[in-house]
Design a protein around this motif. Structure first.
Motif, mmCIF file in Angstrom:
data_model
loop_
_atom_site.group_PDB
_atom_site.id
_atom_site.type_symbol
_atom_site.label_atom_id
_atom_site.label_comp_id
_atom_site.label_asym_id
_atom_site.label_seq_id
_atom_site.Cartn_x
_atom_site.Cartn_y
_atom_site.Cartn_z
ATOM 1 N N THR A 297 74.712 61.467 1.214
ATOM 2 C CA THR A 297 75.417 60.314 1.766
ATOM 3 C C THR A 297 76.551 60.861 2.628
ATOM 4 O O THR A 297 77.448 61.537 2.116
ATOM 5 C CB THR A 297 75.998 59.430 0.646
ATOM 6 O OG1 THR A 297 74.923 58.858 -0.100
ATOM 7 C CG2 THR A 297 76.847 58.302 1.232
ATOM 8 N N LEU A 298 76.494 60.601 3.929
ATOM 9 C CA LEU A 298 77.602 60.988 4.803
ATOM 10 C C LEU A 298 78.418 59.733 5.104
ATOM 11 O O LEU A 298 77.847 58.653 5.305
ATOM 12 C CB LEU A 298 77.096 61.595 6.109
ATOM 13 C CG LEU A 298 76.185 62.827 6.033
ATOM 14 C CD1 LEU A 298 75.883 63.356 7.440
ATOM 15 C CD2 LEU A 298 76.810 63.935 5.198
ATOM 16 N N LEU A 299 79.734 59.849 5.116
ATOM 17 C CA LEU A 299 80.593 58.708 5.460
ATOM 18 C C LEU A 299 81.331 59.041 6.743
ATOM 19 O O LEU A 299 82.101 60.009 6.792
ATOM 20 C CB LEU A 299 81.590 58.415 4.334
ATOM 21 C CG LEU A 299 80.942 57.880 3.042
ATOM 22 C CD1 LEU A 299 80.812 58.981 2.026
ATOM 23 C CD2 LEU A 299 81.732 56.731 2.467
ATOM 24 N N PHE A 300 81.079 58.230 7.767
ATOM 25 C CA PHE A 300 81.646 58.503 9.094
ATOM 26 C C PHE A 300 82.758 57.516 9.414
ATOM 27 O O PHE A 300 82.620 56.312 9.211
ATOM 28 C CB PHE A 300 80.569 58.323 10.179
ATOM 29 C CG PHE A 300 79.549 59.425 10.230
ATOM 30 C CD1 PHE A 300 79.569 60.478 9.321
ATOM 31 C CD2 PHE A 300 78.548 59.404 11.195
ATOM 32 C CE1 PHE A 300 78.621 61.491 9.378
ATOM 33 C CE2 PHE A 300 77.596 60.413 11.260
ATOM 34 C CZ PHE A 300 77.630 61.455 10.357
ATOM 35 N N THR A 301 83.843 58.034 9.967
ATOM 36 C CA THR A 301 84.841 57.123 10.526
ATOM 37 C C THR A 301 84.680 57.138 12.038
ATOM 38 O O THR A 301 84.100 58.052 12.607
ATOM 39 C CB THR A 301 86.285 57.571 10.206
ATOM 40 O OG1 THR A 301 86.504 58.853 10.802
ATOM 41 C CG2 THR A 301 86.501 57.665 8.720
ATOM 42 N N ASN A 302 85.201 56.097 12.661
ATOM 43 C CA ASN A 302 85.178 56.023 14.120
ATOM 44 C C ASN A 302 86.413 56.764 14.649
ATOM 45 O O ASN A 302 87.404 56.160 15.018
ATOM 46 C CB ASN A 302 85.182 54.546 14.526
ATOM 47 C CG ASN A 302 85.048 54.378 16.009
ATOM 48 O OD1 ASN A 302 84.859 55.354 16.734
ATOM 49 N ND2 ASN A 302 85.156 53.148 16.460
ATOM 50 N N ARG B 8 71.612 59.326 4.051
ATOM 51 C CA ARG B 8 72.068 57.966 4.300
ATOM 52 C C ARG B 8 73.456 58.084 4.945
ATOM 53 O O ARG B 8 74.271 58.902 4.504
ATOM 54 C CB ARG B 8 72.154 57.223 2.953
ATOM 55 C CG ARG B 8 72.726 55.816 2.989
ATOM 56 C CD ARG B 8 74.154 55.724 2.494
ATOM 57 N NE ARG B 8 74.406 56.223 1.159
ATOM 58 C CZ ARG B 8 74.528 55.444 0.093
ATOM 59 N NH1 ARG B 8 74.397 54.141 0.203
ATOM 60 N NH2 ARG B 8 74.828 55.978 -1.090
ATOM 61 N N VAL B 9 73.715 57.265 5.963
ATOM 62 C CA VAL B 9 75.024 57.292 6.609
ATOM 63 C C VAL B 9 75.733 55.963 6.395
ATOM 64 O O VAL B 9 75.151 54.891 6.579
ATOM 65 C CB VAL B 9 74.906 57.553 8.129
ATOM 66 C CG1 VAL B 9 76.293 57.558 8.781
ATOM 67 C CG2 VAL B 9 74.189 58.858 8.398
ATOM 68 N N LEU B 10 76.989 56.046 5.977
ATOM 69 C CA LEU B 10 77.857 54.872 5.886
ATOM 70 C C LEU B 10 78.935 55.050 6.935
ATOM 71 O O LEU B 10 79.570 56.098 6.986
ATOM 72 C CB LEU B 10 78.533 54.835 4.518
ATOM 73 C CG LEU B 10 77.743 54.252 3.372
ATOM 74 C CD1 LEU B 10 78.488 54.461 2.065
ATOM 75 C CD2 LEU B 10 77.531 52.778 3.612
ATOM 76 N N SER B 11 79.151 54.043 7.776
ATOM 77 C CA SER B 11 80.199 54.230 8.781
ATOM 78 C C SER B 11 81.142 53.040 8.839
ATOM 79 O O SER B 11 80.763 51.906 8.512
ATOM 80 C CB SER B 11 79.586 54.508 10.153
ATOM 81 O OG SER B 11 78.647 53.526 10.469
ATOM 82 N N PHE B 12 82.365 53.311 9.216
ATOM 83 C CA PHE B 12 83.389 52.268 9.293
ATOM 84 C C PHE B 12 84.415 52.679 10.332
ATOM 85 O O PHE B 12 84.538 53.861 10.672
ATOM 86 C CB PHE B 12 84.053 52.022 7.929
ATOM 87 C CG PHE B 12 84.381 53.274 7.180
ATOM 88 C CD1 PHE B 12 85.586 53.922 7.377
ATOM 89 C CD2 PHE B 12 83.481 53.835 6.274
ATOM 90 C CE1 PHE B 12 85.892 55.084 6.705
ATOM 91 C CE2 PHE B 12 83.781 55.014 5.600
ATOM 92 C CZ PHE B 12 84.986 55.632 5.808
#
Lengths: 418, 418
Positions: A308-313, A363-367
């Motif tokens: 699980t990768l969590l990306f910020t903008n 899986r990528v989660l981004s916010f």
């Protein structure tokens, strides 16, 4: 406010659980929640408790140093929320410390460093029997008696424990300490949306209403989308992976302020699913830092992990560089016109591509930015996913029996000491 | 000073590598070291460099804030050593910060929080090309020009990089910055005993001579005991495990000040062994804290992990409790006459027994107290063990090629940005 986006396109879900099983499990969970039988989730709808917490714990807000005595579920939720506002470098006027261990060096430091006149304490244990928390609190009480005096202990201590008879509850009663009830229907690792997670966060200035609002919004999205929701689909994939040769689940945010969140999530995942010989090992990581530590193993070691990768903008954000330096050296031209945020944005996408090139499930989660709202959403989605995965694996997510033997042995060994 | 003791009695070594293989591998390593071909180990014999480091870096000692810009092998060694002296609660007069990431929120905090007049910087990158370190340092340089002025940059910056042409080396030359050579024969994750690990530690007051002395003593013990040494026996066991269904290696010290050490060790183990589809996942943990987080999974999840527990002699140490509290509640009598150190001592032994009861392979390392001498010994033994395990697995412990693709992609993505 915007909820995190899920990209499951390269999760490559191995079909292992029959589709109707996921549908049934999701329906049951939604029904349980609607009936008020899933307190760890339903508590986010409470609209009056926060005002009460604020009023009842206000006496602690005058202390520049606040110390949480507690471990595991009694510390990791609040500690994750504290990271949202905690400065990375010089401390703010009010500081929150978490004493999770019984290392004598640490405890000596606590009693020596923090001026007792300026320090407030929160002792948190659901059962009211946790040996570490009881021992920490007893040391603190002895220290307070000999410094500020017995009569002022109640001005600086708050106890959070369930409202049943226990050593901690009896101690609080005997010393007439202020107490808040740890909800009996909520286990420690699921307690972040109760007073356990929110009171320390509230005292340190985190917008806990927004944390709850984010959690409610994410819960609504799940209830609306049901088995088609990203949370349900991820849970199905992760449950399937856990029975098909995958041993570990790596969670890697590209955001320093999610460092403790990955530890909170580790406990949630490990204690909820690590039963009956099942469970996958949760692996916390932080991008880009862990690209220089764990990534070599992820890419070229055994292909037995999902990600699980969590990306910020982050693009365009943060400081930039001087043209003077870049012009002087053509090998630095890749940074021309860029900011530090551009760099982390490019790096997170590069790592994703490398994992995909190796055919590893990601899986990528981004916010957009890590706000209290987003944090609330991330935390309740992690809970939903964990509960759903457990139910698909036919495991009770809420128990943790294996560590009882150690607690009994600890007391035996203490009794045997000279 | 006393070296750590090893207890391998329940490691239950699966015989997988022929005995003569271990003997050969150990003999080769000892020969390489004697011939000066294993610089990461041999550097501990250097008797003149520390005085030179002290003299050449003394100009930084006047700054109350020191910042290390670097990641992975350029930060984790020094950061582990800093924990030895770093207070757990209120900061000391001089503070050391490690900026390992390129999170824009963190970088903005760095430039905003730390007064430039009072801050010194160490930029550390072996290759002199690491994108994160270059970007961090360029931000800092721009900031210094606009605050303290270009002419005073050289008073507050030190560069550690190998003495070959690189962007960082050219930058240092152009700005006439003070530099120390990163030894070319020592890779980042093996660099703790060089200026990379020891200069930041020295500046913050760690007794680095003792760190080297502990490392030398442990190296001597290994050279004397050869394949019968605990280090060689452990390496053989761990190499064998990695090919017989074991996926993870848990390292769990019962000592708060080894928290970063477990991250340093994680990089050493993961990058050295994670190759050719081999390698075991290194899992950092801290006792007792992680008993409330990961232990449930260790005991009742898949039996695919082996364990290293690190015990301190904590019994009788640390604060104790008031008889007043214990007498008032018979359920607290297990703490009567005990200290906080007695509790952690009983807990570490209880966890060991629980792991043994489940027939899980455990190695125990124990020491009296965590001194710089012990830390040096722990670190060089971890290196020896890792190198030996790699050689038994026919892997090159010193390479890490897998992450190159990500570095190339990062630059491509940066170029493609609008």
């Amino acid at each position: 406010m915007t909820l995190p986006l899920h990209d499951l396109s390269t999760l490559a879900v191995p079909v292992r659980f029959p589709a109707h099983s996921l549908e049934e499990v999701v329906a049951t969970l939604i029904q349980e929640e609607a009936q008020g039988n899933l307190a760890p989730l339903s508590i986010v709808h409470d609209e009056v408790d926060l005002a009460r917490f604020e009023k009842e714990t206000n006496f602690l807000s005058k202390y520049p140093y606040l110390v949480v005595l507690g471990t595991g579920g009694s510390s990791l939720g609040a500690k994750s929320l504290y990271e949202l506002t905690k400065p990375n470098f010089l401390p703010a006027t009010q500081q929150l410390f978490f004493v999770e261990n019984v290392d004598p060096v640490t405890l000596e430091g606590l009693l020596k460093d923090l001026p007792p006149q300026e320090t407030g304490y929160l002792a948190i244990s659901k059962s009211g029997t946790t040996a570490e928390t009881m021992a920490q609190f007893l040391c603190v009480l002895k220290h307070l008696r000999s410094t500020v005096g017995a009569s002022s202990i109640r001005e600086r201590c708050l106890v959070i424990t369930q409202p049943t008879d226990s050593p901690l509850k009896r101690l609080a009663t005997r010393l007439a300490l202020k107490t808040l009830d740890h909800p009996t229907a909520i286990g420690g690792r699921f307690s972040v949306f109760s007073c356990v997670g929110l009171v320390p966060a509230l005292l340190i200035g985190v917008d806990v209403k927004e944390v709850r609002a984010g959690a409610r919004a994410a819960l609504s999205r799940f209830i609306q989308e049901k088995e088609a929701s990203a949370v349900a689909q991820s849970a199905a994939a992760f449950a399937a992976y856990s029975t098909t040769g995958y041993n570990a689940h790596v969670t890697m945010p590209y955001c320093d302020k999610l460092t403790t969140f990955t530890l909170w999530w580790r406990q949630l995942w490990a204690e909820s699913l690590g039963k009956q010989g099942l469970g996958t090992l949760p692996v916390p990581a932080i991008g880009t830092t862990d690209q220089h530590s764990q990534l070599q193993l992820f890419l070229e070691g055994p292909k037995d992990k999902f990600y699980t990768l969590l990306f910020t903008n982050a693009a365009t954000k943060g400081p930039d560089f001087s043209a003077e330096d870049l012009d002087a050296d053509s090998s630095l031209s890749y940074l021309e016109g860029r900011t530090i945020g551009d760099l982390i944005d490019a790096e997170q996408r590069a790592t994703l591509q490398c994992l995909r090139n190796k055919k590893l499930p990601v899986r990528v989660l981004s916010f957009d930015a890590l706000t209290p709202f987003v944090m609330g959403a991330l935390m309740i989605e992690a809970m939903l996913e964990t509960i759903l995965a457990a139910k698909l694996m036919k495991i009770d997510p809420f128990s943790q029996d294996a560590v009882e033997e150690g607690k009994i042995l600890t007391r035996t060994y203490l009794n045997e000491m000279a």
